[in-house]
Design a protein around this motif. Structure first.
Motif, mmCIF file in Angstrom:
data_model
loop_
_atom_site.group_PDB
_atom_site.id
_atom_site.type_symbol
_atom_site.label_atom_id
_atom_site.label_comp_id
_atom_site.label_asym_id
_atom_site.label_seq_id
_atom_site.Cartn_x
_atom_site.Cartn_y
_atom_site.Cartn_z
ATOM 1 N N PRO A 198 0.780 -1.256 -0.083
ATOM 2 C CA PRO A 198 0.061 0.168 -0.027
ATOM 3 C C PRO A 198 0.790 1.187 -0.158
ATOM 4 O O PRO A 198 2.062 1.228 0.647
ATOM 5 C CB PRO A 198 -0.642 -0.180 1.153
ATOM 6 N N ASN A 199 0.376 2.278 -0.702
ATOM 7 C CA ASN A 199 0.845 3.478 -0.703
ATOM 8 C C ASN A 199 2.146 3.581 -1.744
ATOM 9 O O ASN A 199 2.623 4.859 -1.680
ATOM 10 C CB ASN A 199 1.377 4.077 0.858
ATOM 11 N N VAL A 200 2.642 2.494 -2.329
ATOM 12 C CA VAL A 200 3.847 3.124 -3.286
ATOM 13 C C VAL A 200 3.429 3.846 -4.594
ATOM 14 O O VAL A 200 4.051 4.271 -5.288
ATOM 15 C CB VAL A 200 4.287 1.547 -3.620
ATOM 16 N N GLY A 201 2.000 3.936 -4.859
ATOM 17 C CA GLY A 201 1.494 4.809 -5.853
ATOM 18 C C GLY A 201 0.882 3.899 -7.092
ATOM 19 O O GLY A 201 0.906 4.399 -8.241
ATOM 20 N N LYS A 202 0.311 2.698 -6.655
ATOM 21 C CA LYS A 202 -0.160 1.839 -7.660
ATOM 22 C C LYS A 202 -1.332 2.347 -8.583
ATOM 23 O O LYS A 202 -1.237 2.350 -9.605
ATOM 24 C CB LYS A 202 -0.579 0.512 -7.049
ATOM 25 N N SER A 203 -2.160 3.022 -7.578
ATOM 26 C CA SER A 203 -3.410 3.717 -8.245
ATOM 27 C C SER A 203 -3.054 4.692 -9.145
ATOM 28 O O SER A 203 -3.653 5.065 -10.115
ATOM 29 C CB SER A 203 -4.602 3.926 -7.237
ATOM 30 N N THR A 204 -2.131 5.751 -8.752
ATOM 31 C CA THR A 204 -1.559 6.711 -9.436
ATOM 32 C C THR A 204 -0.944 6.298 -10.665
ATOM 33 O O THR A 204 -1.210 6.812 -11.884
ATOM 34 C CB THR A 204 -0.534 7.531 -8.616
ATOM 35 N N LEU A 205 -0.159 5.310 -10.638
ATOM 36 C CA LEU A 205 0.507 4.711 -11.976
ATOM 37 C C LEU A 205 -0.714 4.314 -12.893
ATOM 38 O O LEU A 205 -0.530 4.523 -14.047
ATOM 39 C CB LEU A 205 1.524 3.650 -11.675
ATOM 40 N N VAL A 246 -6.979 7.289 -5.388
ATOM 41 C CA VAL A 246 -5.652 7.812 -4.958
ATOM 42 C C VAL A 246 -5.776 8.020 -3.453
ATOM 43 O O VAL A 246 -6.724 8.853 -3.197
ATOM 44 C CB VAL A 246 -4.825 8.868 -5.615
ATOM 45 N N GLU A 247 -5.132 7.338 -2.480
ATOM 46 C CA GLU A 247 -5.340 7.420 -1.223
ATOM 47 C C GLU A 247 -4.117 8.042 -0.637
ATOM 48 O O GLU A 247 -2.886 7.579 -0.817
ATOM 49 C CB GLU A 247 -5.451 5.869 -0.654
ATOM 50 N N ASP A 248 -4.429 9.062 0.084
ATOM 51 C CA ASP A 248 -3.079 9.868 0.858
ATOM 52 C C ASP A 248 -2.751 9.138 2.116
ATOM 53 O O ASP A 248 -1.452 9.096 2.185
ATOM 54 C CB ASP A 248 -3.665 11.014 1.260
ATOM 55 N N GLU A 249 -3.726 8.352 2.682
ATOM 56 C CA GLU A 249 -3.101 7.639 3.815
ATOM 57 C C GLU A 249 -2.899 6.278 3.235
ATOM 58 O O GLU A 249 -3.428 5.800 2.328
ATOM 59 C CB GLU A 249 -4.230 7.144 4.955
ATOM 60 N N VAL A 306 10.296 8.887 -7.954
ATOM 61 C CA VAL A 306 11.567 9.628 -8.495
ATOM 62 C C VAL A 306 11.395 10.821 -9.176
ATOM 63 O O VAL A 306 11.043 10.727 -10.372
ATOM 64 C CB VAL A 306 12.492 8.763 -9.211
ATOM 65 N N GLU A 307 11.302 11.860 -8.458
ATOM 66 C CA GLU A 307 11.021 13.367 -9.313
ATOM 67 C C GLU A 307 12.439 13.931 -9.604
ATOM 68 O O GLU A 307 12.267 14.635 -10.733
ATOM 69 C CB GLU A 307 10.216 14.325 -8.507
ATOM 70 N N ASP A 308 13.517 13.724 -9.246
ATOM 71 C CA ASP A 308 14.570 14.239 -9.125
ATOM 72 C C ASP A 308 15.665 13.166 -9.592
ATOM 73 O O ASP A 308 16.177 12.355 -9.040
ATOM 74 C CB ASP A 308 15.148 15.066 -7.877
ATOM 75 N N SER A 345 8.138 8.877 -12.139
ATOM 76 C CA SER A 345 7.407 9.318 -11.030
ATOM 77 C C SER A 345 6.016 9.170 -11.676
ATOM 78 O O SER A 345 5.693 10.059 -12.608
ATOM 79 C CB SER A 345 7.624 10.926 -10.868
ATOM 80 N N ALA A 346 5.058 8.517 -10.967
ATOM 81 C CA ALA A 346 3.502 8.191 -11.603
ATOM 82 C C ALA A 346 2.956 9.691 -11.618
ATOM 83 O O ALA A 346 2.033 9.867 -12.263
ATOM 84 C CB ALA A 346 3.103 7.136 -10.779
ATOM 85 N N ALA A 347 3.260 10.340 -10.519
ATOM 86 C CA ALA A 347 2.389 11.393 -10.304
ATOM 87 C C ALA A 347 2.954 12.698 -11.173
ATOM 88 O O ALA A 347 2.130 13.435 -11.936
ATOM 89 C CB ALA A 347 2.707 12.132 -8.775
ATOM 90 N N GLN A 348 3.840 12.588 -11.468
ATOM 91 C CA GLN A 348 4.603 13.775 -12.658
ATOM 92 C C GLN A 348 4.702 13.403 -14.238
ATOM 93 O O GLN A 348 4.705 14.104 -14.900
ATOM 94 C CB GLN A 348 5.823 14.384 -12.123
#
Ligand code: GDP
Ligand code: MG
Length: 163
Positions: free
Chosen positions: A11-18, A30-33, A121-123, A145-148
């Protein structure tokens, strides 16, 4: 039939975001917690003319116990059964965890292709804890970076090359 590609990881690694990023739509919650995806979600995605079905794993079915390693294990077993390719997502900010190590041990036993993907990984000059993921024995981690949306094109290139 379309190949099935499952995204697994704790949980929280960013699966849903990806998942949302790769299907080009905000479908998964996407869950913040650190939490569990409400459902196992299936959506078709396309890259370089190849269509595949992407699966976001998580699942409240197994949330009752609150036993995260057990829930992740069950999701990974399901993914190994149903998927043609597995995207194993880890969190480069958090670094390697024991649940990641347990997951990797399961995944090393399947003959299906597994791509190790290090999220958040954003940077790219300072890619967090990337180096320690080599220890999982699943090859070179692919930073994204799934988010970016950074490096997700490279990930998709790698993915379609093993479909
Ligand atoms: P899941 O539990 O594995 O499905 O993870 P989520 O997709 O729900 O994301 C968990 C948290 O990580 C949320 O707060 C997201 O906004 C955050 N997150 C996801 N991807 C990234 C990323 O690429 N970079 C950063 N910095 N945060 C991310
Ligand atoms: Mg999720």
């Amino acid at each position: 039939p379309k190949p099935v590609v499952a995204i697994v990881g704790r949980p929280n690694v960013g699966k849903s975001t990806l998942f949302n990023r790769l299907v080009g739509n905000r479908v998964a919650i996407v869950e913040d917690e650190p939490g569990i995806t409400r459902d196992r979600l299936y959506r078709d995605a396309e890259w370089a003319g190849r269509v595949f079905t992407l699966v976001d794993t998580g699942g409240l079915d197994f949330a009752e116990s609150g036993d995260i390693p057990r829930q992740v294990r069950r999701q990974v077993e399901l993914a190994i059964e149903e998927a043609d390719v597995i995207l194993f997502l880890v969190d480069a900010r958090a670094g390697l965890t024991s649940t990641d190590e347990d997951t990797a041990a399961l995944l090393r036993r399947t003959r299906k292709p597994v791509l190790l993907v290090a999220n958040k990984v954003e940077d790219f000059q300072r890619p967090g804890q990337l180096a320690e993921f080599y220890r999982l024995g699943l090859g070179e981690p692919i930073p994204v970076s799934a988010a970016q949306g950074m490096n997700t094109g490279d990930l998709l290139d790698r993915l379609v090359s093993v479909l």
